[in-house]
Design a protein around this motif. Structure first.
Motif, PDB file in Angstrom:
ATOM      1  N   VAL A  26      -5.951   9.264  -2.770  1.00 14.41           N
ATOM      2  CA  VAL A  26      -6.282   9.216  -1.352  1.00 14.41           C
ATOM      3  C   VAL A  26      -5.047   9.651  -0.580  1.00 14.41           C
ATOM      4  O   VAL A  26      -3.921   9.473  -1.039  1.00 14.41           O
ATOM      5  N   THR A  27      -5.277  10.234   0.584  1.00 14.74           N
ATOM      6  CA  THR A  27      -4.181  10.670   1.435  1.00 14.74           C
ATOM      7  C   THR A  27      -4.241   9.878   2.735  1.00 14.74           C
ATOM      8  O   THR A  27      -5.318   9.684   3.289  1.00 14.74           O
ATOM      9  N   ILE A  28      -3.079   9.416   3.185  1.00 10.61           N
ATOM     10  CA  ILE A  28      -3.045   8.664   4.435  1.00 10.61           C
ATOM     11  C   ILE A  28      -2.553   9.585   5.556  1.00 10.61           C
ATOM     12  O   ILE A  28      -2.136  10.714   5.296  1.00 10.61           O
ATOM     13  N   SER A  29      -2.602   9.112   6.790  1.00 12.06           N
ATOM     14  CA  SER A  29      -2.373   9.994   7.939  1.00 12.06           C
ATOM     15  C   SER A  29      -0.980  10.618   8.013  1.00 12.06           C
ATOM     16  O   SER A  29      -0.800  11.646   8.665  1.00 12.06           O
ATOM     17  N   CYS A  30       0.017  10.055   7.347  1.00 12.70           N
ATOM     18  CA  CYS A  30       1.344  10.681   7.344  1.00 12.70           C
ATOM     19  C   CYS A  30       1.415  11.826   6.330  1.00 12.70           C
ATOM     20  O   CYS A  30       2.411  12.541   6.264  1.00 12.70           O
ATOM     21  N   GLY A  31       0.352  11.988   5.527  1.00 11.70           N
ATOM     22  CA  GLY A  31       0.286  13.103   4.589  1.00 11.70           C
ATOM     23  C   GLY A  31       0.603  12.755   3.151  1.00 11.70           C
ATOM     24  O   GLY A  31       0.450  13.591   2.271  1.00 11.70           O
ATOM     25  N   HIS A  32       1.041  11.540   2.868  1.00  9.55           N
ATOM     26  CA  HIS A  32       1.362  11.149   1.492  1.00  9.55           C
ATOM     27  C   HIS A  32       0.118  10.671   0.764  1.00  9.55           C
ATOM     28  O   HIS A  32      -0.805  10.129   1.380  1.00  9.55           O
ATOM     29  N   SER A  33       0.107  10.878  -0.546  1.00  6.86           N
ATOM     30  CA  SER A  33      -1.042  10.517  -1.371  1.00  6.86           C
ATOM     31  C   SER A  33      -0.676   9.440  -2.375  1.00  6.86           C
ATOM     32  O   SER A  33       0.452   9.411  -2.889  1.00  6.86           O
ATOM     33  N   PHE A  34      -1.654   8.589  -2.656  1.00  5.96           N
ATOM     34  CA  PHE A  34      -1.477   7.463  -3.574  1.00  5.96           C
ATOM     35  C   PHE A  34      -2.767   7.242  -4.344  1.00  5.96           C
ATOM     36  O   PHE A  34      -3.834   7.724  -3.946  1.00  5.96           O
ATOM     37  N   CYS A  35      -2.687   6.465  -5.423  1.00  6.28           N
ATOM     38  CA  CYS A  35      -3.900   5.987  -6.082  1.00  6.28           C
ATOM     39  C   CYS A  35      -4.579   5.042  -5.089  1.00  6.28           C
ATOM     40  O   CYS A  35      -3.905   4.279  -4.396  1.00  6.28           O
ATOM     41  N   MET A  36      -5.902   5.078  -5.034  1.00  4.63           N
ATOM     42  CA  MET A  36      -6.600   4.220  -4.090  1.00  4.63           C
ATOM     43  C   MET A  36      -6.287   2.749  -4.346  1.00  4.63           C
ATOM     44  O   MET A  36      -6.035   1.982  -3.412  1.00  4.63           O
ATOM     45  N   VAL A  37      -6.263   2.348  -5.602  1.00 12.32           N
ATOM     46  CA  VAL A  37      -5.970   0.951  -5.953  1.00 12.32           C
ATOM     47  C   VAL A  37      -4.547   0.579  -5.538  1.00 12.32           C
ATOM     48  O   VAL A  37      -4.311  -0.515  -5.014  1.00 12.32           O
ATOM     49  N   CYS A  38      -3.608   1.484  -5.730  1.00  4.62           N
ATOM     50  CA  CYS A  38      -2.204   1.196  -5.406  1.00  4.62           C
ATOM     51  C   CYS A  38      -1.987   0.990  -3.908  1.00  4.62           C
ATOM     52  O   CYS A  38      -1.336   0.029  -3.503  1.00  4.62           O
ATOM     53  N   ILE A  39      -2.533   1.896  -3.082  1.00  5.71           N
ATOM     54  CA  ILE A  39      -2.287   1.768  -1.644  1.00  5.71           C
ATOM     55  C   ILE A  39      -3.009   0.553  -1.080  1.00  5.71           C
ATOM     56  O   ILE A  39      -2.470  -0.168  -0.231  1.00  5.71           O
ATOM     57  N   ASN A  40      -4.212   0.280  -1.573  1.00  5.71           N
ATOM     58  CA  ASN A  40      -4.924  -0.908  -1.100  1.00  5.71           C
ATOM     59  C   ASN A  40      -4.202  -2.184  -1.527  1.00  5.71           C
ATOM     60  O   ASN A  40      -4.102  -3.137  -0.743  1.00  5.71           O
ATOM     61  N   GLY A  41      -3.666  -2.205  -2.735  1.00  2.00           N
ATOM     62  CA  GLY A  41      -2.889  -3.364  -3.190  1.00  2.00           C
ATOM     63  C   GLY A  41      -1.617  -3.543  -2.378  1.00  2.00           C
ATOM     64  O   GLY A  41      -1.238  -4.662  -2.019  1.00  2.00           O
ATOM     65  N   PHE A  42      -0.961  -2.434  -2.076  1.00  2.00           N
ATOM     66  CA  PHE A  42       0.258  -2.476  -1.269  1.00  2.00           C
ATOM     67  C   PHE A  42      -0.045  -3.031   0.120  1.00  2.00           C
ATOM     68  O   PHE A  42       0.665  -3.890   0.634  1.00  2.00           O
ATOM     69  N   TRP A  43      -1.128  -2.535   0.719  1.00  2.00           N
ATOM     70  CA  TRP A  43      -1.496  -3.002   2.051  1.00  2.00           C
ATOM     71  C   TRP A  43      -2.056  -4.418   2.046  1.00  2.00           C
ATOM     72  O   TRP A  43      -1.934  -5.135   3.037  1.00  2.00           O
ATOM     73  N   ASP A  44      -2.656  -4.840   0.943  1.00  2.00           N
ATOM     74  CA  ASP A  44      -3.119  -6.237   0.848  1.00  2.00           C
ATOM     75  C   ASP A  44      -1.938  -7.185   1.011  1.00  2.00           C
ATOM     76  O   ASP A  44      -2.066  -8.257   1.593  1.00  2.00           O
ATOM     77  N   GLN A  45      -0.768  -6.792   0.497  1.00  2.00           N
ATOM     78  CA  GLN A  45       0.434  -7.621   0.617  1.00  2.00           C
ATOM     79  C   GLN A  45       0.968  -7.638   2.052  1.00  2.00           C
ATOM     80  O   GLN A  45       1.702  -8.538   2.423  1.00  2.00           O
ATOM     81  N   GLU A  46       0.613  -6.623   2.853  1.00  2.00           N
ATOM     82  CA  GLU A  46       1.083  -6.547   4.229  1.00  2.00           C
ATOM     83  C   GLU A  46       0.071  -7.122   5.225  1.00  2.00           C
ATOM     84  O   GLU A  46       0.320  -7.132   6.427  1.00  2.00           O
ATOM     85  N   ASP A  47      -1.073  -7.617   4.732  1.00  2.00           N
ATOM     86  CA  ASP A  47      -2.131  -8.131   5.606  1.00  2.00           C
ATOM     87  C   ASP A  47      -1.649  -9.234   6.552  1.00  2.00           C
ATOM     88  O   ASP A  47      -2.057  -9.275   7.710  1.00  2.00           O
ATOM     89  N   GLN A  48      -0.794 -10.110   6.075  1.00  2.00           N
ATOM     90  CA  GLN A  48      -0.335 -11.225   6.905  1.00  2.00           C
ATOM     91  C   GLN A  48       0.481 -10.742   8.106  1.00  2.00           C
ATOM     92  O   GLN A  48       0.403 -11.315   9.187  1.00  2.00           O
ATOM     93  N   LYS A  49       1.265  -9.691   7.913  1.00  2.00           N
ATOM     94  CA  LYS A  49       2.103  -9.168   8.993  1.00  2.00           C
ATOM     95  C   LYS A  49       1.308  -8.346  10.003  1.00  2.00           C
ATOM     96  O   LYS A  49       1.754  -8.130  11.114  1.00  2.00           O
ATOM     97  N   LYS A  50       0.152  -7.845   9.582  1.00  2.00           N
ATOM     98  CA  LYS A  50      -0.701  -6.990  10.417  1.00  2.00           C
ATOM     99  C   LYS A  50      -0.026  -5.688  10.825  1.00  2.00           C
ATOM    100  O   LYS A  50      -0.407  -5.055  11.803  1.00  2.00           O
TER     101      LYS A  50
END
Length: 100
Positions: A26-50
């Motif tokens: 998947v590609t995010i708006s800054c143009g970088h690409s990640f595995c879908m599972v990896c980016i969602n897992g990374f962002w799950d850890q940032e959920d508390q900070k919003k």
């Protein structure tokens, strides 16, 4: 039509989170690409900070970005996998009885 012979380095198609070849890229708006599972897992850890960020360039997003599969990149990665498997040298790691 013959396919062009393009030399591709695996690290060009690696996820900067898991450091492996991209899976469901998947590609995010800054143009970088990640595995879908990896980016969602990374962002799950940032959920508390919003506040969400790109693991690669640290660009921040005030709301969690929606991601969808990058089909063109997925096709390229699949071709790279097939090419790499075809080019892999045979496995000679097992010893024959006469080798011992």
């Amino acid at each position: 039509m013959a396919e062009p012979n393009v030399s591709l380095a695996q690290d060009e198609f690696s996820c900067s989170v898991c450091l492996d070849l991209l899976k469901d890229p998947v590609t995010i708006s800054c143009g970088h690409s990640f595995c879908m599972v990896c980016i969602n897992g990374f962002w799950d850890q940032e959920d508390q900070k919003k506040i969400y960020s790109c693991p690669h360039c640290r660009h921040t997003f005030t709301s969690r970005p929606v991601v969808s599969k990058n089909t063109m990149l997925a096709e390229v990665v699949e071709k790279l996998k097939k090419t790499r498997l075809q080019a892999a040298p045979p496995d000679h790691s097992s010893a024959d009885p006469e080798d011992v």
